[in-house]
Write an enzyme that holds these catalytic residues in place. Structure first.
Site, PDB file in Angstrom:
ATOM      1  N   GLY A   9       0.831  -1.194   0.000  1.00 44.66           N
ATOM      2  CA  GLY A   9       0.000   0.000   0.000  1.00 44.66           C
ATOM      3  C   GLY A   9       0.865   1.244   0.000  1.00 44.66           C
ATOM      4  O   GLY A   9       2.039   1.216  -0.369  1.00 44.66           O
ATOM      5  N   CYS A  10       0.289   2.324   0.447  1.00 41.80           N
ATOM      6  CA  CYS A  10       0.995   3.600   0.496  1.00 41.80           C
ATOM      7  C   CYS A  10       2.182   3.501   1.451  1.00 41.80           C
ATOM      8  O   CYS A  10       2.038   3.028   2.580  1.00 41.80           O
ATOM      9  CB  CYS A  10       0.034   4.689   0.957  1.00 41.80           C
ATOM     10  SG  CYS A  10       0.821   6.292   1.167  1.00 41.80           S
ATOM     11  N   PHE A  11       3.329   3.957   1.002  1.00 39.57           N
ATOM     12  CA  PHE A  11       4.519   3.831   1.852  1.00 39.57           C
ATOM     13  C   PHE A  11       4.452   4.679   3.110  1.00 39.57           C
ATOM     14  O   PHE A  11       5.149   4.417   4.077  1.00 39.57           O
ATOM     15  CB  PHE A  11       5.819   4.050   1.097  1.00 39.57           C
ATOM     16  CG  PHE A  11       5.960   5.259   0.212  1.00 39.57           C
ATOM     17  CD1 PHE A  11       5.262   6.439   0.405  1.00 39.57           C
ATOM     18  CD2 PHE A  11       6.849   5.197  -0.856  1.00 39.57           C
ATOM     19  CE1 PHE A  11       5.441   7.537  -0.427  1.00 39.57           C
ATOM     20  CE2 PHE A  11       7.042   6.290  -1.698  1.00 39.57           C
ATOM     21  CZ  PHE A  11       6.331   7.461  -1.479  1.00 39.57           C
ATOM     22  N   TRP A  12       3.590   5.684   3.144  1.00 36.26           N
ATOM     23  CA  TRP A  12       3.450   6.474   4.369  1.00 36.26           C
ATOM     24  C   TRP A  12       2.961   5.605   5.523  1.00 36.26           C
ATOM     25  O   TRP A  12       3.357   5.804   6.667  1.00 36.26           O
ATOM     26  CB  TRP A  12       2.465   7.616   4.176  1.00 36.26           C
ATOM     27  CG  TRP A  12       2.838   8.649   3.166  1.00 36.26           C
ATOM     28  CD1 TRP A  12       4.078   8.901   2.636  1.00 36.26           C
ATOM     29  CD2 TRP A  12       1.956   9.581   2.559  1.00 36.26           C
ATOM     30  NE1 TRP A  12       4.006   9.933   1.740  1.00 36.26           N
ATOM     31  CE2 TRP A  12       2.718  10.372   1.671  1.00 36.26           C
ATOM     32  CE3 TRP A  12       0.598   9.831   2.673  1.00 36.26           C
ATOM     33  CZ2 TRP A  12       2.158  11.398   0.913  1.00 36.26           C
ATOM     34  CZ3 TRP A  12       0.036  10.851   1.919  1.00 36.26           C
ATOM     35  CH2 TRP A  12       0.816  11.618   1.051  1.00 36.26           C
ATOM     36  N   CYS A  13       2.079   4.647   5.218  1.00 44.57           N
ATOM     37  CA  CYS A  13       1.539   3.766   6.265  1.00 44.57           C
ATOM     38  C   CYS A  13       2.626   2.863   6.836  1.00 44.57           C
ATOM     39  O   CYS A  13       2.795   2.775   8.058  1.00 44.57           O
ATOM     40  CB  CYS A  13       0.406   2.906   5.706  1.00 44.57           C
ATOM     41  SG  CYS A  13      -1.049   3.832   5.187  1.00 44.57           S
TER      42      CYS A  13
END
Length: 173
Positions: A9-13
């Site tokens: 998923g989004c690398f921020w998570c």
């Protein structure tokens, strides 16, 4: 210093969660698993580069093991979703483990087999890391810098809370 590279998923998570793990010394968000050299965020978002949004985790193996990092990885994202996580859709959001050596490969494949035996249809890709490209500076440690940004509040924060709950439950046992 050992490293692990995961995408889910989004690398921020993933970045926000793995920064909370005891023994993780650093997390760098970036791109890997694709074809285009030196990709940028806009290119990766189109899907044409073949890269996934990933995190490179630098960890102290005396405090946290690769197996423990794998366990966390599989608990904080849905490895049964192909080329997406929730509303984030595209190959750049695929579930992927990029191994650095044969031992990591074997451990990743073993963990996936365990999950499949539990009835999960795991679609996580496992392949060797060829090259890791750090993402742009503004993506690094994004959640800590932007906790009130709507995506962070409604997507990243719940994943961090989920991990912290799991971590606290494990301390009790």
């Amino acid at each position: 210093m050992p490293k692990a590279v995961f995408g889910g998923g989004c690398f921020w998570c993933l970045d926000a969660v793995f920064r909370k793990v005891d023994g993780v010394r650093d997390v760098v968000v970036g791109y890997a698993g694709g074809r285009r050299p030196n990709p940028n965020y806009e290119q990766v978002c189109t899907g044409v580069t073949g890269h996934a949004e990933v995190v490179e985790i630098d960890y102290d193996e005396n405090t946290v093991s690769y197996d423990e990092l794998l366990d966390i990885f599989f608990k904080i994202h849905d490895p049964t979703q192909l080329n997406r996580q929730g509303n984030d859709v595209g190959t750049q959001y695929r579930s992927i483990i990029l191994y650095l050596d044969e031992e990591q490969k074997e451990k990743a494949l073993k963990k996936i087999e365990e999950l499949k035996k539990e009835g999960l249809n795991v679609v996580t890709e496992v392949k060797p890391l060829e090259i890791f490209y750090p993402a742009e500076k503004y993506h690094q440690n994004y959640f800590a810098k932007n906790p009130h940004q709507p995506y962070c509040m409604y997507v990243v924060a719940p994943k961090v809370e989920k991990y912290l709950k799991i971590k606290n439950e494990n301390k009790k046992t």
